[in-house]
Design a protein around this motif. Structure first.
Motif, short mmCIF file in Angstrom:
data_model
loop_
_atom_site.label_atom_id
_atom_site.label_comp_id
_atom_site.label_asym_id
_atom_site.label_seq_id
_atom_site.Cartn_x
_atom_site.Cartn_y
_atom_site.Cartn_z
N GLN A 1 0.83 -1.20 0.00
CA GLN A 1 0.00 0.00 0.00
C GLN A 1 0.87 1.26 0.00
N ALA A 2 1.95 1.21 0.79
CA ALA A 2 2.86 2.37 0.85
C ALA A 2 3.41 2.66 -0.54
N ARG A 3 3.83 1.60 -1.23
CA ARG A 3 4.42 1.76 -2.57
C ARG A 3 3.39 2.37 -3.53
N GLN A 4 2.16 1.88 -3.43
CA GLN A 4 1.12 2.36 -4.34
C GLN A 4 0.82 3.84 -4.10
N TRP A 5 0.72 4.24 -2.82
CA TRP A 5 0.44 5.65 -2.52
C TRP A 5 1.62 6.53 -2.91
N MET A 6 2.85 6.02 -2.66
CA MET A 6 4.04 6.80 -3.04
C MET A 6 4.01 7.09 -4.54
N GLU A 7 3.63 6.06 -5.28
CA GLU A 7 3.57 6.21 -6.74
C GLU A 7 2.48 7.21 -7.12
N GLN A 8 1.34 7.08 -6.47
CA GLN A 8 0.19 7.92 -6.81
C GLN A 8 0.48 9.41 -6.60
#
Ligand SMILES: Nc1ncnc2c1ncn2[C@@H]1O[C@H](COP(=O)(O)OP(=O)(O)OP(=O)(O)O)[C@@H](O)[C@H]1O
Length: 252
Positions: free
Chosen positions: A116-123
């Motif tokens: 989830q952290a990776r996805q939000w960082m990307e977003q």
């Protein structure tokens, strides 16, 4: 994740017992997920109010009830996991980006959701960051976004945001606003958002709390506030910010 919040007679006096009141007799209720912009001129106590709601500062008087339980019945830790504050100038802990991302989860004994952290960082445009880099070396805008994600990983029901897009360029700002709207839509997170950016307030929030004269002078839906504010103070406040008038004109 719907949480209810009731504020009754909340006030903050500077240097009691004889000092001036920053604000007093603040009443408000949140009963369903919503995004609220807290607006007002500098020095009205917006940040102080957020810090009181996050239990980082004590109020001088008044009652706060979260999910039908008075604040005194909550431990500060449990409260802060439900009502979480993100500062304008966030503190980075010593250590890497990874360690900072993990910090809140570790503190509250939650599993660190790396996916989830990776996805939000990307977003929000942080996919380029080296997670081994010392967090203290990040730019102001990177720190703001990292701190936001660190807090989001706790999945608070109520998020208190203090000018969290103030150091961001236009693209990162839009991406961050998008993430927050998404989060509200998908998870029902309530967001109380102090901002000086009226365009941001108009496009992201459903409700406005307008602070002036030591009070919560207006508590109304955003469209009503921006189209036909009730008080002279709010009219004056909006008229001195031509960006909004121009943006509203473009929409019409
Ligand atoms: N504990 C305190 N002791 C003394 N002064 C305080 C204290 N807490 C807040 N203040 C003062 O109260 C005023 C309002 O502060 P606050 O940052 O909450 O306002 P604000 O509306 O968020 O302002 P801005 O929009 O400029 O960020 C400031 O002048 C601040 O210095």
């Amino acid at each position: 994740m719907t949480s209810t919040l009731l504020l009754e007679g909340l006030g903050k006096q500077i240097q009691p017992p004889d000092g001036p009141w920053l604000f007093r007799d603040l009443q408000a209720t949140i009963t369903e997920p919503t995004i609220i912009s807290i607006l007002g001129k500098s020095g009205q106590g917006k940040s102080t109010l957020l810090r009181i709601l996050g239990r980082l500062t004590l109020p001088s008087c008044g009652i706060m009830v979260l999910d039908n339980k008075d604040c005194s019945q909550w431990t500060p830790e449990a409260w802060r996991m439900t009502v979480s504050y993100v500062a304008q100038q966030p503190m980075m802990l010593p250590g890497s980006v990874t360690e900072n991302l993990q910090a809140a989860s570790n503190l509250h004994q939650r599993i660190f959701d790396v996916k989830q952290a990776r996805q939000w960082m990307e977003q929000i445009g942080l996919d380029h960051l080296d997670w081994e880099k010392p967090a203290q070396q990040l730019s102001g805008g990177e720190k703001q976004r990292l701190a936001l994600i660190r807090t989001l990983l706790l999945r608070p029901a109520i998020l208190l945001l203090d000018e969290v897009t103030s150091s961001l360029d236009a693209v990162s700002k839009q991406a961050t606003e998008g993430l927050l709207r998404d989060l509200h839509g998908r998870m029902g997170t309530t967001i109380l958002w102090v901002t000086h950016d009226q365009e941001e307030a108009r496009t992201t929030s459903q409700r406005v709390w307008f602070m002036a004269n030591g009070q919560l002078l207006e508590d109304t839906d955003s469209q009503t506030f921006f189209d036909s504010p009730e008080s002279d103070e709010a009219k004056m406040f909006l008229s001195t910010h031509p960006v909004v008038a121009e943006a509203a004109e473009r929409v019409r």
